[in-house]
Design a protein around this motif. Sequence first.
Motif, PDB file in Angstrom:
ATOM      1  N   SER A 402      41.945  49.869  50.667  1.00 39.41           N
ATOM      2  CA  SER A 402      43.540  49.332  50.355  1.00 39.41           C
ATOM      3  C   SER A 402      43.931  48.985  51.836  1.00 39.41           C
ATOM      4  N   LEU A 416      41.724  38.000  49.077  1.00 40.40           N
ATOM      5  CA  LEU A 416      41.373  37.512  48.439  1.00 40.40           C
ATOM      6  C   LEU A 416      41.166  36.270  46.967  1.00 40.40           C
ATOM      7  N   PHE A 429      43.037  45.406  49.983  1.00 37.16           N
ATOM      8  CA  PHE A 429      43.683  44.868  48.733  1.00 37.16           C
ATOM      9  C   PHE A 429      45.027  45.395  48.606  1.00 37.16           C
ATOM     10  N   ASP A 430      46.994  45.301  48.008  1.00 40.70           N
ATOM     11  CA  ASP A 430      47.996  45.543  48.086  1.00 40.70           C
ATOM     12  C   ASP A 430      47.440  46.116  46.726  1.00 40.70           C
ATOM     13  N   GLY A 431      48.799  47.491  46.642  1.00 42.64           N
ATOM     14  CA  GLY A 431      49.420  47.762  45.253  1.00 42.64           C
ATOM     15  C   GLY A 431      48.179  48.698  44.333  1.00 42.64           C
ATOM     16  N   GLU A 432      48.293  49.548  43.440  1.00 42.37           N
ATOM     17  CA  GLU A 432      47.723  51.002  43.246  1.00 42.37           C
ATOM     18  C   GLU A 432      47.625  50.815  41.050  1.00 42.37           C
ATOM     19  N   GLU A 433      47.523  49.053  41.052  1.00 41.27           N
ATOM     20  CA  GLU A 433      47.352  48.960  39.599  1.00 41.27           C
ATOM     21  C   GLU A 433      45.581  49.384  39.522  1.00 41.27           C
ATOM     22  N   GLN A 435      44.132  46.060  37.535  1.00 44.34           N
ATOM     23  CA  GLN A 435      44.101  44.870  38.568  1.00 44.34           C
ATOM     24  C   GLN A 435      43.674  44.543  39.550  1.00 44.34           C
ATOM     25  N   ASP A 436      44.827  45.563  40.396  1.00 42.83           N
ATOM     26  CA  ASP A 436      44.758  44.887  42.635  1.00 42.83           C
ATOM     27  C   ASP A 436      43.260  45.542  42.848  1.00 42.83           C
TER      28      ASP A 436
END
Length: 518
Positions: A402, A416, A429-433, A435-436
């Motif tokens: 992250s 990416l 990577f960014d985000g907490e889903e 798909q991220d």
Amino acid sequence: MTARVLLVTSEAVPLVKTGGLADVITALAQALRQQGVDAAVMMPGYPAAIEHACNLKQAGTLPQLPGGPGIILQGTMPGSDVPVVLLKSERFDRRTANPYVDENGAEFDDNALCFGSLAHAAVSICAGETDVPLPHVVHANDWHAGLIPALLRMRGISDVGTLLTIHNLAFQGNFAMSAATELRIPDAMLTPEQFEFWGKISFLKAGILHADRISTVSRSYANEILTPRFGHGFDGLLNARRDILVAIPNGVDTGAWDPARDPLTVRHFSLNDMRGKSGCKRDLQQLFGLPIDPFAPVLAVGSRITHQKMADVAVEALPQVLEDFPRAQLIVLGRGDHAYEQAFLEMTERFPGRVAVHIGYDERRAHALHAGADMLLHGTRFEPFGLTPLYSMRYGTLPIASRVGGMIDSIVDAGLEGAVPEDASGILFDGEEAQDMVAAISRAFELYARPNEWHLMQRNAMSADFSWSGPAEQYIGVYRDIAPAEARTLFDKRNTAVTLPENEEAAEVAAMPEYMTA
């Protein structure tokens, strides 16, 4: 005379370890001693610590500690010359597994008294009430030692400097106000301006308010904790004290984590001779009961299995990854929340022969994991520093992590999509889903299939300098600044800690240039 520093902590390897704090404390103490500082570690006398410490001798009795009397024991760490000071008490005698929580994961109801007694004992050492040499500086680590700066002030002890290092702001040591009497905290300190935090006594708040300096363990995390998102309620207080806040990155024990000499791996390898890594991969697959396949990309997860570490996201994302990449293997090592542990274990049934899970931790498996895996997944909602990805990088196991905290500072992102930067050493990577996370892992598998780019990233990761020599010098500079005047010349290292500028908004700090103090 030698400069003396007492590092007060709740754990330190190899005596007791639940996380990266234990690694940091012992490695820092060793690095400080190598640079001429008489650094000693003080921690609770858990049964395991007393069993494994060497040459223990009684160095004092403290009959009036909160929660009951204590005995000060002094000896050395196994396998090193680092002095260790242990507080033995009846309460610490009962901490036989995890030192903070019971077998059900609930915090012990006497944590306030246990770690309050540790702080009082450290102050007694500073007051000359034991045979332990008087320190010039007390380096308090996390909430467990947070009361020390305030207790020193309350006792009028002004010839000892205090540094509080925040390794993880999420853990604050907040306890019921009813503990104040036994902790010998006066009513005047139980106000919102002092120790009170949302109706409780906060050990960490006490330290933030009264320490001579505050540090945290990466530049990016120092910026983040000044914001509401990462400040956990303390961002206002930390902004008020930002003039004494410094950022000093952690290091890695390069002796313990060295692929060329690691006694816990079956084969050795190095930046210039990577042949042994394939043997380590085969050993890892055997150790975890997976089919031996030198061409299968092996993705490892090695961390606490908790919400902070995005275990919920991983258990949703990883099945999709395993379906999209039918040759990939997944190995999980760690422990944490029972529900997440079970979700990982269920994955072994859904993907037999491709997923292996070991609930727990031991050094043999940890070293095998870093040496044998191809990539390490380290998702996390916040990360003050991030030791685990650095261990993996030392072994050419590329991190997928992250974009938060210390990992922003230590991992050069391959991106990416598109061309890979020449200095890339991992994927952020960014985000907490889900798909991220899936997108980042997919990018790693894509690059793994392109050997030239993958090997370049491995070389970048393995050649990065994460040794303790630089951070230790920065700590020595801070110690010099806060030591009593007559002892400052003993700390003869230049202060190169990163200090936050005064007149910038917290939201703008992340883009600031390097700022050094001499």
